[in-house]
Design a protein around this motif. Structure first.
Motif, PDB file in Angstrom:
ATOM      1  N   VAL A 140       6.827   4.801   5.276  1.00  0.00           N
ATOM      2  CA  VAL A 140       6.521   3.513   5.896  1.00  0.00           C
ATOM      3  C   VAL A 140       6.427   2.472   4.784  1.00  0.00           C
ATOM      4  O   VAL A 140       5.365   2.231   4.226  1.00  0.00           O
ATOM      5  CB  VAL A 140       5.214   3.582   6.707  1.00  0.00           C
ATOM      6  N   GLY A 141       7.570   1.880   4.413  1.00  0.00           N
ATOM      7  CA  GLY A 141       7.608   0.906   3.336  1.00  0.00           C
ATOM      8  C   GLY A 141       7.230  -0.479   3.829  1.00  0.00           C
ATOM      9  O   GLY A 141       7.253  -0.761   5.015  1.00  0.00           O
ATOM     10  N   ARG A 142       6.880  -1.351   2.874  1.00  0.00           N
ATOM     11  CA  ARG A 142       6.538  -2.735   3.210  1.00  0.00           C
ATOM     12  C   ARG A 142       7.678  -3.628   2.775  1.00  0.00           C
ATOM     13  O   ARG A 142       8.209  -3.495   1.672  1.00  0.00           O
ATOM     14  CB  ARG A 142       5.233  -3.128   2.506  1.00  0.00           C
ATOM     15  N   ALA A 143       8.056  -4.544   3.642  1.00  0.00           N
ATOM     16  CA  ALA A 143       9.196  -5.414   3.371  1.00  0.00           C
ATOM     17  C   ALA A 143       8.859  -6.425   2.288  1.00  0.00           C
ATOM     18  O   ALA A 143       7.720  -6.888   2.171  1.00  0.00           O
ATOM     19  CB  ALA A 143       9.599  -6.147   4.643  1.00  0.00           C
ATOM     20  N   ALA A 144       9.892  -6.768   1.484  1.00  0.00           N
ATOM     21  CA  ALA A 144       9.762  -7.926   0.614  1.00  0.00           C
ATOM     22  C   ALA A 144       9.647  -9.145   1.523  1.00  0.00           C
ATOM     23  O   ALA A 144      10.385  -9.268   2.495  1.00  0.00           O
ATOM     24  CB  ALA A 144      10.972  -8.024  -0.300  1.00  0.00           C
ATOM     25  N   GLY A 145       8.706 -10.033   1.215  1.00  0.00           N
ATOM     26  CA  GLY A 145       8.516 -11.186   2.096  1.00  0.00           C
ATOM     27  C   GLY A 145       7.826 -10.822   3.392  1.00  0.00           C
ATOM     28  O   GLY A 145       7.990 -11.501   4.409  1.00  0.00           O
ATOM     29  N   ALA A 146       7.037  -9.735   3.367  1.00  0.00           N
ATOM     30  CA  ALA A 146       6.384  -9.266   4.591  1.00  0.00           C
ATOM     31  C   ALA A 146       5.507 -10.341   5.215  1.00  0.00           C
ATOM     32  O   ALA A 146       5.491 -10.507   6.439  1.00  0.00           O
ATOM     33  CB  ALA A 146       5.562  -8.008   4.290  1.00  0.00           C
ATOM     34  N   TRP A 204      12.252  -2.483   7.980  1.00  0.00           N
ATOM     35  CA  TRP A 204      11.295  -3.233   7.153  1.00  0.00           C
ATOM     36  C   TRP A 204      11.591  -3.103   5.661  1.00  0.00           C
ATOM     37  O   TRP A 204      11.581  -4.073   4.923  1.00  0.00           O
ATOM     38  CB  TRP A 204       9.922  -2.654   7.493  1.00  0.00           C
ATOM     39  N   ASP A 205      11.858  -1.871   5.184  1.00  0.00           N
ATOM     40  CA  ASP A 205      12.002  -1.655   3.742  1.00  0.00           C
ATOM     41  C   ASP A 205      13.388  -2.033   3.220  1.00  0.00           C
ATOM     42  O   ASP A 205      13.638  -1.928   2.019  1.00  0.00           O
ATOM     43  CB  ASP A 205      11.686  -0.196   3.373  1.00  0.00           C
ATOM     44  N   ARG A 206      14.286  -2.489   4.101  1.00  0.00           N
ATOM     45  CA  ARG A 206      15.602  -2.940   3.649  1.00  0.00           C
ATOM     46  C   ARG A 206      15.671  -4.459   3.508  1.00  0.00           C
ATOM     47  O   ARG A 206      16.711  -4.995   3.134  1.00  0.00           O
ATOM     48  CB  ARG A 206      16.687  -2.466   4.621  1.00  0.00           C
ATOM     49  N   VAL A 207      14.598  -5.129   3.841  1.00  0.00           N
ATOM     50  CA  VAL A 207      14.540  -6.589   3.662  1.00  0.00           C
ATOM     51  C   VAL A 207      14.284  -6.884   2.188  1.00  0.00           C
ATOM     52  O   VAL A 207      13.325  -6.383   1.602  1.00  0.00           O
ATOM     53  CB  VAL A 207      13.428  -7.204   4.528  1.00  0.00           C
ATOM     54  N   ARG A 208      15.142  -7.675   1.594  1.00  0.00           N
ATOM     55  CA  ARG A 208      14.996  -8.015   0.175  1.00  0.00           C
ATOM     56  C   ARG A 208      14.309  -9.361  -0.042  1.00  0.00           C
ATOM     57  O   ARG A 208      13.712  -9.601  -1.074  1.00  0.00           O
ATOM     58  CB  ARG A 208      16.375  -8.024  -0.505  1.00  0.00           C
ATOM     59  N   ASN A 209      14.403 -10.231   0.945  1.00  0.00           N
ATOM     60  CA  ASN A 209      13.723 -11.521   0.842  1.00  0.00           C
ATOM     61  C   ASN A 209      13.665 -12.124   2.243  1.00  0.00           C
ATOM     62  O   ASN A 209      14.471 -11.789   3.111  1.00  0.00           O
ATOM     63  CB  ASN A 209      14.471 -12.456  -0.110  1.00  0.00           C
ATOM     64  N   ALA A 210      12.697 -12.991   2.454  1.00  0.00           N
ATOM     65  CA  ALA A 210      12.552 -13.650   3.752  1.00  0.00           C
ATOM     66  C   ALA A 210      12.099 -15.083   3.529  1.00  0.00           C
ATOM     67  O   ALA A 210      11.251 -15.341   2.670  1.00  0.00           O
ATOM     68  CB  ALA A 210      11.541 -12.902   4.619  1.00  0.00           C
ATOM     69  N   ARG A 211      12.669 -15.983   4.314  1.00  0.00           N
ATOM     70  CA  ARG A 211      12.312 -17.407   4.191  1.00  0.00           C
ATOM     71  C   ARG A 211      11.997 -17.956   5.571  1.00  0.00           C
ATOM     72  O   ARG A 211      12.789 -17.820   6.508  1.00  0.00           O
ATOM     73  CB  ARG A 211      13.465 -18.195   3.550  1.00  0.00           C
TER      74      ARG A 211
END
Length: 244
Positions: A140-146, A204-211
């Motif tokens: 259960v990884g945490r996304a970048a830009g969570a 979730w853990d495949r997100v590299r950045n979020a804006r």
């Protein structure tokens, strides 16, 4: 996390730190904002009368005056849901029934508007409780830009994701968040992808950045996602039978 919630959380973080205090770098890392933003927030708190002292030099940082009184126990809607998510994700843990009772008490102390907002948010966070859906090696990884994704769901705003798909290709997607779901050992952001004009599941853990954008989402019913398995449920708390 919006600024109002962050100011409250900053005060509580300094309260817990006690005489040790916290540096601006530590606070910036914890709240995933810049050091400049932390300094502006601290100044706003000081101007509103919160007794926060800045100490320079080695070992310096921000400290809350020990004379500051402890406020009544309170939670923001997002904090209440964070407790609900933690409990729902570990429902087979020891003292699970006591945890559910504690969660009900957390919701009991929310004011009417905060409870409504927390329940609306909780209705869009689901957990699949079937233990057989956990594949070997899943994490259960945490996304970048969570925090950005959480705020987008909470506020109903479009979020721009830098995403790595299952084939390793990097794409940029404009997504209307619909819900978050824990299933098959992973958290997913389920949303309406503007590029695909359809519902998509973003691990979730495949997100590299979020804006975060300022664009409001189109209100969509959860039914656009499809039928949920019988083992899945939202983290919106239900009344506990016999609880007083």
């Amino acid at each position: 996390m919006n600024r109002t919630d962050r100011l409250y959380a900053l005060t509580e973080e300094l309260r817990r730190a006690g005489s040790n205090g916290r540096t601006s770098a530590e606070l910036a890392m914890k709240f995933e904002v810049s050091g400049r933003t932390i300094k502006r927030d601290i100044l706003a708190l000081q101007e509103s009368g919160v007794p926060i002292w800045a100490q320079g030099g080695s070992g310096g940082g921000y400290k809350l005056d020990a004379s500051a009184s402890l406020p009544p126990l309170n939670f923001t809607p997002a904090q209440a849901i964070a407790v609900a998510v933690a409990l729902a994700s570990a429902q087979r843990a020891p003292f699970a029934l006591d945890g559910a009772t504690a969660l009900a008490k957390v919701f009991d102390i929310l004011d009417a508007d905060s409870r409504r907002r927390a329940e609306a948010l909780g209705a869009r966070i689901w957990v699949n409780g079937d233990p057989s859906n956990l594949p070997p090696g899943a994490t259960v990884g945490r996304a970048a830009g969570a925090r950005v994704i959480e705020e987008a769901l909470h506020r109903g705003l479009v979020v721009v994701l830098d995403y790595i798909d299952a084939h390793g290709a990097r794409t940029r997607r404009r997504v209307e968040p619909i819900m978050l779901a824990l299933t098959y050992g992973y958290w997913y952001l389920i949303g309406w992808c503007r590029e695909r004009d359809a519902v998509r599941w973003f691990r979730w853990d495949r997100v590299r950045n979020a804006r975060l954008t300022k664009e409001a989402v189109h209100q969509r019913e959860l039914s656009v996602i499809g039928e949920f398995p019988p083992t899945a449920h939202s983290v919106r708390p239900e009344p506990i039978p016999g609880d007083a």
